[in-house]
Write a protein that holds these residues in place. Sequence first.
Motif, mmCIF file in Angstrom:
data_model
loop_
_atom_site.group_PDB
_atom_site.id
_atom_site.type_symbol
_atom_site.label_atom_id
_atom_site.label_comp_id
_atom_site.label_asym_id
_atom_site.label_seq_id
_atom_site.Cartn_x
_atom_site.Cartn_y
_atom_site.Cartn_z
ATOM 1 N N ASP A 1 0.635 -0.763 -0.025
ATOM 2 C CA ASP A 1 0.224 -0.364 0.280
ATOM 3 C C ASP A 1 0.866 1.205 -0.319
ATOM 4 N N SER A 2 1.964 0.948 -1.098
ATOM 5 C CA SER A 2 2.536 2.445 -1.076
ATOM 6 C C SER A 2 2.532 3.855 -1.292
ATOM 7 N N LYS A 3 0.957 3.652 -2.211
ATOM 8 C CA LYS A 3 0.020 4.832 -2.796
ATOM 9 C C LYS A 3 -1.196 5.034 -1.761
ATOM 10 N N SER A 4 -1.337 4.533 -0.411
ATOM 11 C CA SER A 4 -1.957 4.832 0.083
ATOM 12 C C SER A 4 -1.803 6.715 1.138
ATOM 13 N N GLY A 5 -0.897 7.194 1.007
ATOM 14 C CA GLY A 5 -0.488 7.813 1.406
ATOM 15 C C GLY A 5 -0.908 10.077 0.340
ATOM 16 N N LEU A 6 -0.386 10.878 0.847
ATOM 17 C CA LEU A 6 -0.875 11.915 0.294
ATOM 18 C C LEU A 6 -0.848 11.713 -2.081
ATOM 19 N N THR A 7 -1.848 12.163 -2.376
ATOM 20 C CA THR A 7 -2.060 11.905 -3.817
ATOM 21 C C THR A 7 -2.268 13.406 -4.347
ATOM 22 N N ALA A 8 -1.968 13.818 -5.375
ATOM 23 C CA ALA A 8 -2.301 15.225 -6.103
ATOM 24 C C ALA A 8 -3.339 15.446 -6.969
ATOM 25 N N ILE A 9 -4.697 15.489 -5.753
ATOM 26 C CA ILE A 9 -6.013 14.918 -6.859
ATOM 27 C C ILE A 9 -6.284 16.160 -7.697
ATOM 28 N N MET A 10 -6.896 15.575 -8.788
ATOM 29 C CA MET A 10 -7.261 17.110 -10.069
ATOM 30 C C MET A 10 -9.057 16.943 -9.605
ATOM 31 N N PRO A 11 -9.292 17.491 -9.021
ATOM 32 C CA PRO A 11 -11.108 17.142 -8.545
ATOM 33 C C PRO A 11 -12.441 17.975 -9.109
ATOM 34 N N ALA A 12 -12.342 18.452 -10.281
ATOM 35 C CA ALA A 12 -12.960 19.455 -11.446
ATOM 36 C C ALA A 12 -13.851 17.995 -11.700
ATOM 37 N N SER A 13 -13.454 16.573 -12.205
ATOM 38 C CA SER A 13 -14.200 15.631 -12.807
ATOM 39 C C SER A 13 -15.114 15.043 -11.692
ATOM 40 N N LEU A 14 -14.862 15.091 -10.356
ATOM 41 C CA LEU A 14 -15.383 14.531 -9.089
ATOM 42 C C LEU A 14 -16.617 15.497 -9.099
ATOM 43 N N ALA A 15 -15.748 16.402 -9.450
ATOM 44 C CA ALA A 15 -17.358 17.633 -8.358
ATOM 45 C C ALA A 15 -18.283 17.579 -9.341
ATOM 46 N N GLN A 16 -18.075 17.684 -10.913
ATOM 47 C CA GLN A 16 -18.956 17.470 -11.738
ATOM 48 C C GLN A 16 -19.360 16.341 -11.853
ATOM 49 N N MET A 17 -19.326 15.851 -11.848
ATOM 50 C CA MET A 17 -20.309 14.341 -11.226
ATOM 51 C C MET A 17 -20.848 14.528 -10.331
ATOM 52 N N PHE A 18 -21.326 15.230 -9.384
ATOM 53 C CA PHE A 18 -21.729 15.002 -8.006
ATOM 54 C C PHE A 18 -22.730 16.514 -8.440
ATOM 55 N N LEU A 19 -22.121 16.960 -9.203
ATOM 56 C CA LEU A 19 -23.624 18.342 -9.342
ATOM 57 C C LEU A 19 -24.051 17.063 -10.848
ATOM 58 N N ARG A 20 -23.322 17.095 -11.555
ATOM 59 C CA ARG A 20 -24.151 16.665 -12.322
ATOM 60 C C ARG A 20 -25.116 15.708 -12.943
ATOM 61 N N ASP A 21 -24.916 14.128 -12.384
ATOM 62 C CA ASP A 21 -25.200 12.753 -12.349
ATOM 63 C C ASP A 21 -26.010 12.419 -10.957
ATOM 64 N N HIS A 22 -26.532 13.240 -10.892
ATOM 65 C CA HIS A 22 -26.822 13.154 -8.855
ATOM 66 C C HIS A 22 -26.261 11.579 -7.989
ATOM 67 N N VAL A 23 -25.757 11.535 -7.954
ATOM 68 C CA VAL A 23 -24.540 10.216 -7.679
ATOM 69 C C VAL A 23 -25.460 10.007 -5.961
ATOM 70 N N SER A 24 -25.758 8.964 -5.781
ATOM 71 C CA SER A 24 -26.690 8.158 -5.395
ATOM 72 C C SER A 24 -25.916 7.529 -4.360
ATOM 73 N N LEU A 25 -25.067 6.544 -4.409
ATOM 74 C CA LEU A 25 -24.435 5.949 -3.702
ATOM 75 C C LEU A 25 -23.167 6.204 -3.981
#
Length: 154
Positions: free
Chosen positions: A82-106
């Motif tokens: 699990d060497s990738k469990s630490g800090l990661t450089a995340i580009m949150p725009a696509s995830l935020a757009q999905m939450f705003l646009r696609d009605h995430v239910s779970l």
Amino acid sequence: MGVSLALVFHMASAIVVLVLAGWGLRLQRDFRFLRAMIAIAKVDGSDQPVRRVADIPQQFICRMARVFAVPVSGRWVRSGSDSKSGLTAIMPASLAQMFLRDHVSLIHFAESRTVEIYVASRRVDAASQADLLARSFGGSVQFKILQAGENHAR
């Protein structure tokens, strides 16, 4: 040697004030995070530099789900090294757009480092959206986009 009623009242009210202050600060932090995610989602990526957020993927996804009031199920399974469990450089725009646009239910944490996102409407190709999300997390997390209400074999 009794305890006066006034002392009990003051102690109880002090505890209530501390609990309410903690709740208010957490709510304020969640609103600040929500405003930042909405601002990032509305930025056109072509003329703006790509914003990166350094965070732990599991915590970022859980925070995003809590702010958007989306239930989370399952547990984040860590692999052996699990060497990738630490800090990661995340580009949150696509995830935020999905939450705003696609009605995430779970959001369901499935097998090792795989996140299943159940959406109410599928406007875009699920495979390409899942690849975009995986690239947004630097390849440290795999995503599956599923439509809510469908029966999915595991």
